[in-house]
Design an enzyme around this catalytic site. Structure first.
Site, PDB file in Angstrom:
ATOM      1  N   THR A 123       0.644  -1.213  -0.025  1.00 53.23           N
ATOM      2  CA  THR A 123       0.086  -0.583   0.373  1.00 53.23           C
ATOM      3  C   THR A 123       0.680   1.228  -0.365  1.00 53.23           C
ATOM      4  OG1 THR A 123      -0.204   0.278   2.604  1.00 53.23           O
ATOM      5  CG2 THR A 123      -1.732  -0.805   1.611  1.00 53.23           C
TER       6      THR A 123
ATOM      7  N   GLU B  71      -6.006  -3.440  -1.328  1.00 51.44           N
ATOM      8  CA  GLU B  71      -7.155  -4.070  -0.198  1.00 51.44           C
ATOM      9  C   GLU B  71      -7.735  -4.678  -1.011  1.00 51.44           C
ATOM     10  OE1 GLU B  71      -6.068  -1.267   0.838  1.00 51.44           O
ATOM     11  OE2 GLU B  71      -5.247  -1.616   2.828  1.00 51.44           O
TER      12      GLU B  71
ATOM     13  N   TRP C 114     -20.064  16.233  11.458  1.00 54.03           N
ATOM     14  CA  TRP C 114     -18.519  15.968  10.231  1.00 54.03           C
ATOM     15  C   TRP C 114     -18.875  16.828   9.106  1.00 54.03           C
ATOM     16  CZ3 TRP C 114     -18.171  10.459   9.870  1.00 54.03           C
ATOM     17  CH2 TRP C 114     -17.784   9.170  11.296  1.00 54.03           C
TER      18      TRP C 114
HETATM   19  P1  AMP Z   1      -5.117   2.753  -2.654  1.00 60.56           P
HETATM   20  O1  AMP Z   1      -4.917   1.373  -2.613  1.00 60.56           O
HETATM   21  O2  AMP Z   1      -3.355   3.445  -3.075  1.00 60.56           O
HETATM   22  O3  AMP Z   1      -5.454   2.383  -3.422  1.00 60.56           O
HETATM   23  O4  AMP Z   1      -6.155   3.633  -2.431  1.00 60.56           O
HETATM   24  C1  AMP Z   1      -6.893   3.149  -1.645  1.00 60.56           C
HETATM   25  C2  AMP Z   1      -8.111   4.998  -1.395  1.00 60.56           C
HETATM   26  O5  AMP Z   1      -8.441   5.495  -2.270  1.00 60.56           O
HETATM   27  C3  AMP Z   1      -9.690   4.409  -1.118  1.00 60.56           C
HETATM   28  O6  AMP Z   1      -9.755   3.845   0.636  1.00 60.56           O
HETATM   29  C4  AMP Z   1     -10.268   5.680  -0.821  1.00 60.56           C
HETATM   30  O7  AMP Z   1      -9.793   6.028  -0.117  1.00 60.56           O
HETATM   31  C5  AMP Z   1      -9.534   6.157  -2.121  1.00 60.56           C
HETATM   32  N1  AMP Z   1     -10.336   5.870  -3.253  1.00 60.56           N
HETATM   33  C6  AMP Z   1     -10.290   5.279  -4.343  1.00 60.56           C
HETATM   34  N2  AMP Z   1     -11.143   5.107  -4.747  1.00 60.56           N
HETATM   35  C7  AMP Z   1     -11.915   5.884  -5.487  1.00 60.56           C
HETATM   36  C8  AMP Z   1     -13.515   6.054  -5.337  1.00 60.56           C
HETATM   37  N3  AMP Z   1     -14.420   6.352  -6.453  1.00 60.56           N
HETATM   38  N4  AMP Z   1     -13.577   8.118  -4.261  1.00 60.56           N
HETATM   39  C9  AMP Z   1     -12.854   7.814  -3.556  1.00 60.56           C
HETATM   40  N5  AMP Z   1     -12.005   8.071  -3.027  1.00 60.56           N
HETATM   41  C10 AMP Z   1     -11.742   6.733  -3.915  1.00 60.56           C
END
Ligand code: AMP
Length: 552
Positions: free
Chosen positions: A187, A331, A450
């Site tokens: 990650t 994940e 919030w």
């Molecule tokens: P990563 O593991 O780097 O792909 O990050 C995952 C995180 O990206 C998720 O837990 C979200 O917080 C954010 N994320 C991914 N897709 C979206 C989306 N379409 N809208 C808002 N947040 C997103």
């Protein structure tokens, strides 16, 4: 009673075998920056994949479930590595080339990568790191780049093409346990050490089938997909695997990720589909406005990774590129939800747009639930906001603990009953559409209520003078926290915070008590290694007094 069905393992080598034979004429097209792009058929990729596996086993001694790392852009060789490494039973470890060098070194050491396949153009990044990469013995270099940078390194250096030349073009892929590790990805870890997510053959296989469904990306062998999302970011959202199942052609940008070459790729290669995070699309949009191009082939655009601002979706719709919004995480392989409106919704209506702007619906294999602040289950009523938890065959249940007894590392990201706590806060409608309001750590807690930083950002980015905007929580004596709006203005626009604030209040966009008092202009929003807004940098800059804040 046992079923009477065959128990055939779901393996990456099956996906490869299918793609190279049934879709042997489909192509991976890699952009080279000058002249004609490199075109390679799936049949050729299949043969070269076998050659690479032979080279890794016979010349480099890769055995069992060893990790083999890649430090590569999106290109045909990277696709070969994607199939060769897991098919032979080893574990593909894609390295995120945008991570800070110390984190990269930490990850290579943690995963115990003995072999790295690297693009030549990334040697300036890799060479100075090598002394810190203890387990690495071999570096295989592919594509243009200055090899002399590796002179004196205490590793064996190989040329990719020389290594595979003359090797047999078939390989007797082993019959593996479908639950064994196929690929891993750390990650992007905004706090603490990065965490390793390990995908299985089974999880990748099932996920690929989902990606291909009509209600997901639904592409066919008539499509050409521009895969901008990096192969080191959650397996390029599963596209290279999914495309080999269906024969979708792939257009790979290699290192040419700037808006101008992307626009040129679209004009000359005519992809029908493209996938990337919003920041890439913001850049492309500005480029297309500044220098219009013929881009009518591109009718489907998958956006995910962070929320798609409504203004971006509408701008792309106007260009005839229909945006499909999706949510996922490293994940979750990553497909968690995808925003295809239900059939009963009228085309091009407000209602349809509202559905498309949600993060989307859960596919059959992803179960979801919302948990409130006190641990209570919240209803799917479209209003109750809580932390999203998910479960399913392509969702992580633990992190990689490194070699040794503690192979799998439990983490407080996983509930006691085994669900993944996503850290994303949102609502779910009765018909299963997820709307994220924030990351749990980004939400602004003002006087016990919030405020969604994402809502404020979207409303700001809808203003004609605003190129980008990020909103972060800052400490406030009276309310605990209040929003700080950091704004990137479009070229030629002048600063008028009062006007921006009234714009937010207009037409009920944002409730009055949520309007930011603190404002600042920045040159660009800091981004993480995968192109998302890096709000912790902004919070730190504010705390260190580096931002010139106006209070209104
Ligand atoms: P990563 O593991 O780097 O792909 O990050 C995952 C995180 O990206 C998720 O837990 C979200 O917080 C954010 N994320 C991914 N897709 C979206 C989306 N379409 N809208 C808002 N947040 C997103």
């Amino acid at each position: 009673m046992l079923s009477t069905m065959q128990d055939v393992p779901l393996l990456i080598s099956r996906i490869l075998a299918h793609g190279q034979v049934i879709h042997g004429t489909s192509q991976v097209i890699t952009w080279t920056g000058e002249g004609e792009p490199d075109r390679r058929s799936y049949a050729e990729i299949g043969a070269r994949t076998a050659q690479l596996a032979h080279a890794l086993r016979e010349d480099l001694g890769v055995e069992g479930d060893e990790r083999v790392a890649t430090l590569m852009w999106n290109n045909a060789e990277h696709v070969e590595a994607y199939f060769a490494i897991p098919s032979m039973g080893a574990v593909l470890h894609t390295l995120n080339l945008r991570l800070p060098p110390e984190q990269l070194a930490w990850i290579v050491n943690h995963a115990a990568d003995r072999v790295i396949i690297a693009n030549g153009s990334l040697l300036p990044l890799l060479a100075p790191l090598l002394p810190h990469l203890k387990p690495v013995e071999h570096v295989v270099v592919s594509g243009p780049g200055d090899r002399s940078l590796l002179a004196g390194a205490s590793v064996q250096v190989h040329e990719y093409e020389d290594l595979i030349a003359g090797k047999p073009t078939t390989y007797d892929w082993p019959e593996l346990d479908e639950r064994s590790a196929a690929a891993m990805c750390y990650t992007s870890g905004t706090t603490g050490d990065p965490k390793g997510v390990v995908y299985s053959h089974r999880s990748i296989y099932l996920h690929s089938m989902q990606v291909n469904m009509a209600q997901s990306m639904g592409l066919t062998d008539a499509d050409l997909s521009l895969v901008v999302v990096p192969q080191f970011h959650v397996n390029a959202w599963g596209l290279p695997h999914a495309t080999f199942m269906t024969g979708v052609n792939m257009l790979m940008p290699d290192r040419f990720l700037q808006p101008a070459p992307l626009a040129e790729m679209i004009e000359t290669q005519k992809p029908t589909h493209a996938a990337a995070v919003p920041t890439i699309w913001q850049g492309l949009l500005a480029e297309l406005h500044a220098r219009p191009r013929e881009v009518s082939s591109l009718t489907q655009v998958t956006i995910g990774g962070s929320a798609c601002p409504p203004a971006l979706m509408e701008a792309f719709d106007k260009l005839g590129m229909r945006v499909c919004h999706a949510w996922g995480m490293t994940e979750t392989s990553p497909l968690g939800t995808i925003a295809r409106p239900p059939a009963h919704v009228e085309a091009d209506s407000e209602e349809e747009l509202a559905y498309r702007l949600t993060q989307g619906r859960f596919p059959a294999s992803v179960e979801a639930r919302l948990t409130g602040p006190g641990g209570e289950r919240l209803p799917w009523d479209g209003e109750s906001a809580g932390e999203l938890e998910v479960r399913g065959p392509w969702i992580a249940g633990a992190y990689y603990g490194g070699q040794g007894a503690e192979h799998l590392r439990p983490d407080d990201k996983f509930s006691e009953d085994g669900w993944l706590k996503t850290g994303d806060v949102g609502t779910i409608s009765p018909d299963g559409f997820l709307t994220l309001t924030d990351r749990a750590k980004d939400v602004i807690k003002s006087g016990g209520e919030w405020i969604s930083s994402v809502d404020l950002e979207n409303a700001l980015m809808a203003h004609p003078d605003v190129a980008e905007a990020a909103v972060v929580a800052v400490p406030d004596e009276k309310w605990g926290e209040r929003p700080l709006a950091t704004v990137v203005l479009k070229e030629g626009a002048s600063t008028d915070f009062a006007a921006l604030r009234s714009f937010l209040a207009e037409e009920g966009r944002i409730a009055k008590w949520q309007l930011p008092e603190r404002w600042t202009i920045i040159e660009s929003v800091p981004k993480t290694s995968v192109g998302k807004f890096d709000k912790k940098v902004l919070r730190r800059q504010y705390a260190d007094g580096q931002l010139d804040v106006t209070q209104i």
